[in-house]
Each structure stands twice: as structure tokens, then as C-alpha cells.
Scaffold this motif. Structure first.
Motif: not given
Length: 199
Positions: A18-23, A45-53, A108-112
Motif C-alpha cells: 500500500p502506497g500512493p499509487v496502489p491506493i 505503467l508508462l511512468g514506471l517504465s521511465i523510472v525503470v529505464i 497516472g504518468f506524471i504521478l508515477n
């Protein structure tokens, strides 16, 4: 195989806790249903993709060394999270009206993309659980792919879990209070995280 299982389990635990994104996903699913929550999920998921890269390329480590960049990212993240929480709290009981208050793919993109928890979690996973494959570049690509696949599954679960509460959120009696509860929970989780990081 043991290394792969460890990577999968740790990714699920860190990204699915549980964190900001899941909630936020659960709140969007509950307020608007799965279909209207899919753009928000895709944006996340697109935002997370940038974080992973960024983590795989070592950019995250450079960002964390710059106090100005890290603080700017943190401030923007907290501000945008407050905005998304406001949209969830004020999303219409009848979601066919005032669609501007339903969180979008861009939200969602900006949030993650600005989510400090995502950077911390991905950096921890990549630094400790990169798969033992040669060459290293291939290991990093496959590790990043596994992280994204796990994120896709756990985030979809949160969205579907939230949608199970949809009948309550559609209720004229409880709908608004539940939306405010989810939004407040997002803020509380972030406040606890901030307080914990300062102590």
C-alpha cells in the motif's frame, strides 16, 4: 531460477505494498470502475517504465546525489499527489458527468514519474536483484522487463480490487465519504513515508 523468484517476489512486495499509487488505483477503480480506470493504469505503467529505464541506466543514482533535483522532484510529487487525491475525492458519483474530475492517463504518468517510492523501490531492486545473466546489459534489460511485468499484475489487482467496492461508491449515501476516505488515505500514507524518511 532462484534469482528470478527472488526478483519477482521482492518486486511484488515493494511495488504492490500500500502506497500512493496502489491506493490511487483502488480509489479510481472504486469510483469509476475498471474500464474508466484503465487509462490511469496505463499512465502509471508508462511512468514506471521511465523510472525503470532511469534506474537501469544509473540516472536515478545521479539524481539522488543532487539535493536540488531530488528536492524539486519530491516537492512536485507531493503537490501532484495532492491534486490526484483531490480528483478522487471529488470524482462524480455518477461518473457519466464531469469527466474532468476522473484521473486520466496523463495523471497516472506524471504521478508515477515523480513518485519517490517508485525510484527508491526500483533502485533497490535493480541494485540487489539483477538477474545473473551475461552480458550485464542483457541482465539489466530482462530484470527491468520482469519488474514491469510484476508491476502490471499488481497494479491491475489494485484496480480490480477497488472496482469491487464500486457499488458502495455509487451509493448516494456513502459514495462521497468513501472517495474522501481513499483520498485522505493517500495523503496519510505519503505523510507517514515523509515522516519516516526524516527520522
Amino acid at each position: 531460477m532462484e534469482n528470478f523468484l527472488a526478483l519477482t517476489m521482492v518486486s511484488a512486495a515493494l511495488l504492490g505494498s500500500p502506497g500512493p499509487v496502489p491506493i490511487a488505483l483502488a480509489g479510481v477503480g472504486a469510483s469509476n470502475g475498471v474500464r474508466k480506470g484503465v487509462p490511469f493504469l496505463i499512465g502509471i505503467l508508462l511512468g514506471l517504465s521511465i523510472v525503470v529505464i532511469a534506474s537501469v541506466a544509473g540516472i536515478t543514482a545521479l539524481i539522488s546525489k543532487s539535493e536540488i533535483i531530488a528536492n524539486t522532484l519530491f516537492f512536485f510529487s507531493i503537490s501532484y499527489l495532492g491534486y490526484v487525491a483531490w480528483k478522487i475525492a471529488n470524482s462524480p458519483i455518477n461518473s457519466t458527468t464531469d469527466k474532468s474530475r476522473i484521473p486520466t492517463g496523463r495523471d497516472g504518468f506524471i504521478l508515477n514519474l515523480t513518485n519517490p517510492k517508485a525510484y527508491a523501490a526500483i533502485s533497490a531492486i535493480v541494485s540487489s536483484f539483477t538477474l545473473s545473466i551475461e552480458p550485464l546489459s542483457l541482465a539489466l534489460v530482462i530484470t527491468g522487463g520482469v519488474i514491469l511485468l510484476v508491476a502490471m499484475i499488481v497494479d491491475a489487482i489494485w484496480l480490480f480490487a477497488g472496482s469491487a467496492l464500486s457499488p458502495l461508491f455509487s451509493s448516494a449515501k456513502y459514495g462521497r465519504a468513501l472517495r474522501v476516505f481513499f483520498a485522505a488515505t493517500m495523503i496519510i500514507v505519503v505523510a507517514i513515508g515523509v515522516w519516516g524518511s526524516k527520522n
